[in-house]
Design an enzyme around this catalytic site. Structure first.
Site, PDB file in Angstrom:
ATOM      1  N   TYR A 216      29.135 117.796  53.619  1.00  0.00           N
ATOM      2  CA  TYR A 216      29.222 116.805  54.902  1.00  0.00           C
ATOM      3  C   TYR A 216      30.699 117.171  55.214  1.00  0.00           C
ATOM      4  O   TYR A 216      31.718 117.277  54.487  1.00  0.00           O
ATOM      5  CB  TYR A 216      29.084 115.479  54.274  1.00  0.00           C
TER       6      TYR A 216
ATOM      7  N   LYS B 269      23.480 104.952  55.140  1.00  0.00           N
ATOM      8  CA  LYS B 269      22.280 105.611  55.556  1.00  0.00           C
ATOM      9  C   LYS B 269      21.042 105.002  54.966  1.00  0.00           C
ATOM     10  O   LYS B 269      20.630 104.029  55.503  1.00  0.00           O
ATOM     11  CB  LYS B 269      22.380 107.207  55.054  1.00  0.00           C
TER      12      LYS B 269
ATOM     13  N   ARG C 161      38.293  90.798  45.454  1.00  0.00           N
ATOM     14  CA  ARG C 161      38.592  92.075  45.286  1.00  0.00           C
ATOM     15  C   ARG C 161      38.210  92.609  43.923  1.00  0.00           C
ATOM     16  O   ARG C 161      37.685  93.773  43.626  1.00  0.00           O
ATOM     17  CB  ARG C 161      40.050  92.352  45.699  1.00  0.00           C
TER      18      ARG C 161
ATOM     19  N   ASP D 243      26.117 113.988  45.326  1.00  0.00           N
ATOM     20  CA  ASP D 243      26.139 113.184  46.593  1.00  0.00           C
ATOM     21  C   ASP D 243      24.431 113.203  46.873  1.00  0.00           C
ATOM     22  O   ASP D 243      23.940 114.067  47.216  1.00  0.00           O
ATOM     23  CB  ASP D 243      26.791 113.808  47.640  1.00  0.00           C
TER      24      ASP D 243
HETATM   25  C1  LIG Z   1      26.199 113.692  52.611  1.00  0.00           C
HETATM   26  C2  LIG Z   1      26.989 112.647  53.094  1.00  0.00           C
HETATM   27  N1  LIG Z   1      27.796 112.143  52.091  1.00  0.00           N
HETATM   28  C3  LIG Z   1      28.840 111.127  52.392  1.00  0.00           C
HETATM   29  C4  LIG Z   1      28.767 110.616  53.610  1.00  0.00           C
HETATM   30  C5  LIG Z   1      29.940 109.728  53.758  1.00  0.00           C
HETATM   31  O1  LIG Z   1      29.451 108.212  54.054  1.00  0.00           O
HETATM   32  P1  LIG Z   1      30.187 107.072  54.908  1.00  0.00           P
HETATM   33  O2  LIG Z   1      29.937 107.746  56.459  1.00  0.00           O
HETATM   34  O3  LIG Z   1      29.307 105.929  54.644  1.00  0.00           O
HETATM   35  O4  LIG Z   1      31.550 107.042  54.514  1.00  0.00           O
HETATM   36  C6  LIG Z   1      28.205 111.119  54.497  1.00  0.00           C
HETATM   37  C7  LIG Z   1      28.309 110.708  56.082  1.00  0.00           C
HETATM   38  O5  LIG Z   1      29.294 109.865  56.627  1.00  0.00           O
HETATM   39  C8  LIG Z   1      27.299 112.244  54.214  1.00  0.00           C
HETATM   40  O6  LIG Z   1      26.515 112.586  55.400  1.00  0.00           O
HETATM   41  N1  LIG Z   2      33.984 110.877  63.194  1.00  0.00           N
HETATM   42  C1  LIG Z   2      33.301 110.813  61.827  1.00  0.00           C
HETATM   43  C2  LIG Z   2      32.119 111.578  61.561  1.00  0.00           C
HETATM   44  C3  LIG Z   2      31.122 111.008  60.951  1.00  0.00           C
HETATM   45  S1  LIG Z   2      29.809 111.779  60.320  1.00  0.00           S
HETATM   46  C4  LIG Z   2      28.867 110.702  59.677  1.00  0.00           C
HETATM   47  C5  LIG Z   2      27.450 111.433  59.031  1.00  0.00           C
HETATM   48  N2  LIG Z   2      27.959 111.897  57.548  1.00  0.00           N
HETATM   49  C6  LIG Z   2      26.919 112.667  59.626  1.00  0.00           C
HETATM   50  O1  LIG Z   2      26.934 113.561  58.850  1.00  0.00           O
HETATM   51  O2  LIG Z   2      26.479 112.653  60.645  1.00  0.00           O
HETATM   52  C7  LIG Z   2      34.429 111.516  60.774  1.00  0.00           C
HETATM   53  O3  LIG Z   2      35.307 111.801  61.200  1.00  0.00           O
HETATM   54  O4  LIG Z   2      34.212 111.311  59.714  1.00  0.00           O
END
Ligand SMILES: Cc1ncc(COP(=O)(O)O)c(C=O)c1O
Ligand SMILES: N[C@@H](CCSC[C@H](N)C(=O)O)C(=O)O
Length: 441
Positions: A141, A240, A89, A215
């Protein structure tokens, strides 16, 4: 344990075994640490394609692939501790190797890896205190929006959502109480571009202690380095582009100010969201192919964006000259990425397109080798309530395409078939074009 591995082997080892294993102390003392220190930041800088692949480690067996230290705990050299690692951890050699490699690639002094992109944002928001003000975008997001909403409802944080593409809208709400500015560029899913340098300078003027966090998930360090433009913290979803195969969840944080790095490390150790050894290894493997994947994804995305635009659709992609912030994007980034969105003018038509596609998988996420299609309002951004979506002029019919590395002709053919089948286009003597409701305003 020696950090350099330069101490003489133990005198007790037999001469034949010493010949066989010249660098190894058979009694287990003074072995070089393995695999730290990994890719050194201070050495010669190669071009990014080389840096992505090139790693160095002091692995005792010169393993080509960095070992997975699948161990929760580490034996100590004395009752007072003394080992470089004590508990996963708090730190793990595989994770450290990845963090040093990423710091180099992200032009940062320190990188930290955690269990998801949202965990990375959670770590950043642990720096906030009740009463602090956060300035952020009106297109974010969905998960980012959700976490900020939670903090404003339950944590006493004041969150200002403004159109961050308009610097004057940002400066209107900046004040000495602004402790954090949170930028996404290009935004997900409306692909709006935000001027990182100008906003960072304005934020620091309003409050020199303000932490500007970017981000960078949509770009990856291959295409954009926000720290070089004045950001204090850059974070990305490693789920991603960095990993590229949708086989792991990860989040990455990077900083130049080591004191901020320590403040971010604290909640990682305290809460236990550091990336697991196996996922660290997978992410290290994935990042090595970032350039070849992104090059192919990006050139496919450009062709698909041009295909849709040439048939009359309103397409949002910073690789298109018609994008209102084409120049701004290109002044900051080295490419347009591989996510684009377009409108059809009709939610039901959009749904039929998504469901008619065969190669394009109906999935959330992006940055992966295979192509994805989705309707953000119903999927990735469904956590933003309908009223807020309407207030932010979020088109319900928006389709997001996350382009992979497949053959571009196959992708276009599949999309074209889905457009015709769904009734999104009318066939003319010259070919086909988007129904009038879908054309650019
Ligand atoms: C622009 C952006 N930032 C952060 C996240 C969060 O990443 P994660 O799904 O790995 O938690 C996402 C998608 O989930 C995203 O599209
Ligand atoms: N059910 C998920 C959805 C994740 S979306 C993942 C990604 N960032 C995208 O833009 O496609 C949630 O509730 O977070």
């Amino acid at each position: 344990m020696s950090a350099s591995g330069s101490e003489a082997p133990n005198a007790g080892a037999s001469s034949s075994s010493k010949k066989q294993f010249p660098n190894i102390d058979l009694e287990g003392h003074n072995l070089p640490p393995s695999p730290a220190p990994s890719s050194p930041h201070a050495g010669r800088r190669y071009n990014i394609a080389t840096e992505l692949v090139f790693t160095e480690s002091n692995d005792q067996y010169n393993a080509s692939s960095v070992p997975i230290y699948q161990s929760a705990t580490f034996k100590q050299t004395s009752g007072g501790g003394g080992g470089e690692y004590d508990y996963t951890r708090s730190g793990n050699p595989t994770r450290t190797h990845l963090e040093r490699h990423l710091a180099k690639i992200m032009s940062a002094q320190r990188a930290l890896v955690v269990s998801s992109g949202m965990a990375a944002l959670d770590v950043i928001t642990r720096l906030l205190r009740p009463g602090d003000e956060v300035v952020t975008g009106d297109d974010l997001y969905g998960g980012t929006n959700r976490l900020l909403k939670y903090l404003s409802t339950n944590g006493g944080i004041i969150v200002h959502h403004v159109d961050t593409t308009d610097v004057s809208k940002v400066t209107e709400v900046l004040s000495s109480k602004t402790t954090m500015v949170l930028i996404e560029t290009p935004t997900n899913p409306l692909i709006k571009i935000v001027d990182i340098g100008t906003i960072a300078a304005a934020a620091h003027e309003a409050n020199p202690a303000c932490l500007v966090s970017v981000d960078n998930t949509m770009m990856s360090p291959l295409l954009l380095n926000p720290l070089d433009l004045g950001a204090d913290i850059v974070y990305e979803s490693g789920t991603k582009y960095l990993s590229g195969h949708h086989d792991l969840m990860a989040g990455v944080l990077a900083v130049n100010d080591l004191a901020v790095g320590e403040r971010l490390y604290f909640p990682i150790n305290a809460s236990g969201c550091g990336l697991s050894p196996f996922d660290s290894w997978l992410l290290l493997r994935g990042v090595k192919t970032l350039k070849v994947r992104m090059d192919q994804q990006q050139s496919n995305a450009q062709r698909i964006a041009e295909f849709l635009e040439s048939h009359g659709f309103k397409v949002r992609y910073p690789g298109l000259r018609s994008h209102p912030q084409y120049e701004l994007h290109n002044s900051m980034a080295r490419g347009a990425g591989a996510v684009l969105s377009f409108e059809t003018g009709d939610v039901n038509v959009s749904e039929r397109i998504v469901e008619s596609a065969k190669i394009w998988a109906i999935s959330v996420s992006f940055g992966c080798v295979n192509s994805l299609i989705s309707m953000p309002c119903r999927m990735s951004h469904a956590s933003i309530d309908a009223k807020t979506r309407a207030e932010r002029q979020f088109p319900e019919d928006l389709i997001r395409l996350c382009v992979g590395i497949e053959d571009a002709d196959d992708l276009i053919e599949d999309l074209q078939r889905a457009l015709v089948q769904s009734g999104a286009v009318k066939v003319t003597l010259d070919g086909f074009e988007a129904n009038s409701t879908a054309t650019t305003a």
